[in-house]
Design an enzyme around this catalytic site. Structure first.
Site, PDB file in Angstrom:
ATOM      1  N   ASN A   1       1.741   5.626   7.992  1.00  0.00           N
ATOM      2  CA  ASN A   1       2.437   6.272   6.870  1.00  0.00           C
ATOM      3  C   ASN A   1       1.468   7.167   6.111  1.00  0.00           C
ATOM      4  O   ASN A   1       0.286   6.868   5.994  1.00  0.00           O
ATOM      5  CB  ASN A   1       2.980   5.189   5.920  1.00  0.00           C
ATOM      6  CG  ASN A   1       3.696   5.775   4.713  1.00  0.00           C
ATOM      7  OD1 ASN A   1       4.534   6.665   4.852  1.00  0.00           O
ATOM      8  ND2 ASN A   1       3.372   5.295   3.523  1.00  0.00           N
TER       9      ASN A   1
ATOM     10  N   ASP B   1       2.788   0.269   0.997  1.00  0.00           N
ATOM     11  CA  ASP B   1       1.578   1.094   0.959  1.00  0.00           C
ATOM     12  C   ASP B   1       0.303   0.247   0.975  1.00  0.00           C
ATOM     13  O   ASP B   1      -0.729   0.644   0.426  1.00  0.00           O
ATOM     14  CB  ASP B   1       1.588   2.032  -0.270  1.00  0.00           C
ATOM     15  CG  ASP B   1       2.753   3.015  -0.222  1.00  0.00           C
ATOM     16  OD1 ASP B   1       3.102   3.472   0.874  1.00  0.00           O
ATOM     17  OD2 ASP B   1       3.332   3.303  -1.292  1.00  0.00           O
TER      18      ASP B   1
END
Ligand code: GAR
Length: 180
Positions: A93, A131
């Site tokens: 990501n 994250d």
């Protein structure tokens, strides 16, 4: 390398991967917003694309297209363990901050509001923590006194165009070492 890319909006990183990684094929781009500009880019670049919000469908698509790695390039939705575990250590990501700082939404705005002198962008493996997966690559961007969210976002994106292709290459090396 057969890449699957996931986008929610503009798709400039998706297009940049296509141009910057000629050795890797983006075999399918999945988008989850019907009006995503990424879809128009896919059509123009002649890359197959599919609208979906359903993780079972997305997993089936990536399997059908035999993807080796999945790149979340502006995918603005949390993915669940179902998708993560279907492609362990193969989903990366892109995030507009120097992780672990400013996870989640409004990362650029938060860096400005906190009076940071630097922010940047990160590419990381996706795990179950938002994250929170291992960072693969980062790049710093200074925050100038005159910066707005818009100008800083642009400056960060210029760095993203460099680190995302580099991170893809890095993961590819790791995967090919594992295979040999
Ligand atoms: C990128 O700047 C990326 O860092 C951010 O979305 C933008 C997508 O731009 N991602 C996130 O905020 C994920 N939490 P693009 O659609 O033009 O590539």
């Amino acid at each position: 390398m057969r890449l699957g890319v996931m986008c929610s909006g503009n798709g400039s990183n998706f297009e940049n991967i296509h141009h910057a990684c000629p050795k890797h094929d983006i075999v399918i781009m999945v988008y989850n917003k019907k009006k995503a500009k990424a879809k128009r880019r896919a059509d123009r670049l002649d890359i197959p694309s599919c609208y979906s919000k359903d993780e079972d469908e997305i997993i089936a698509l990536f399997n059908a297209y035999e993807v080796d790695m999945i790149v979340m390039a502006g995918w603005m939705r949390i993915i669940t363990p179902k998708l993560i575990n279907a492609f362990p250590q193969r989903i990366i990501n892109l995030h507009p901050s120097l992780l672990p700082k400013y996870k989640g939404l409004h990362a650029v705005e938060q860096a400005i509001n906190n009076g940071e002198e630097f922010t940047g962008c990160s590419v990381h493996y996706v795990n179950e923590e938002l994250d929170g997966g291992e960072v693969i690559m980062q790049s710093e961007v200074p925050i100038l006194p005159e910066d707005t969210i818009k100008s800083l976002t642009k400056a960060i994106q210029r760095k993203e165009y460099a680190i995302l292709p580099a991170a893809i290459e890095h993961v590819k090396q790791r995967l090919s070492l594992e295979i040999s």
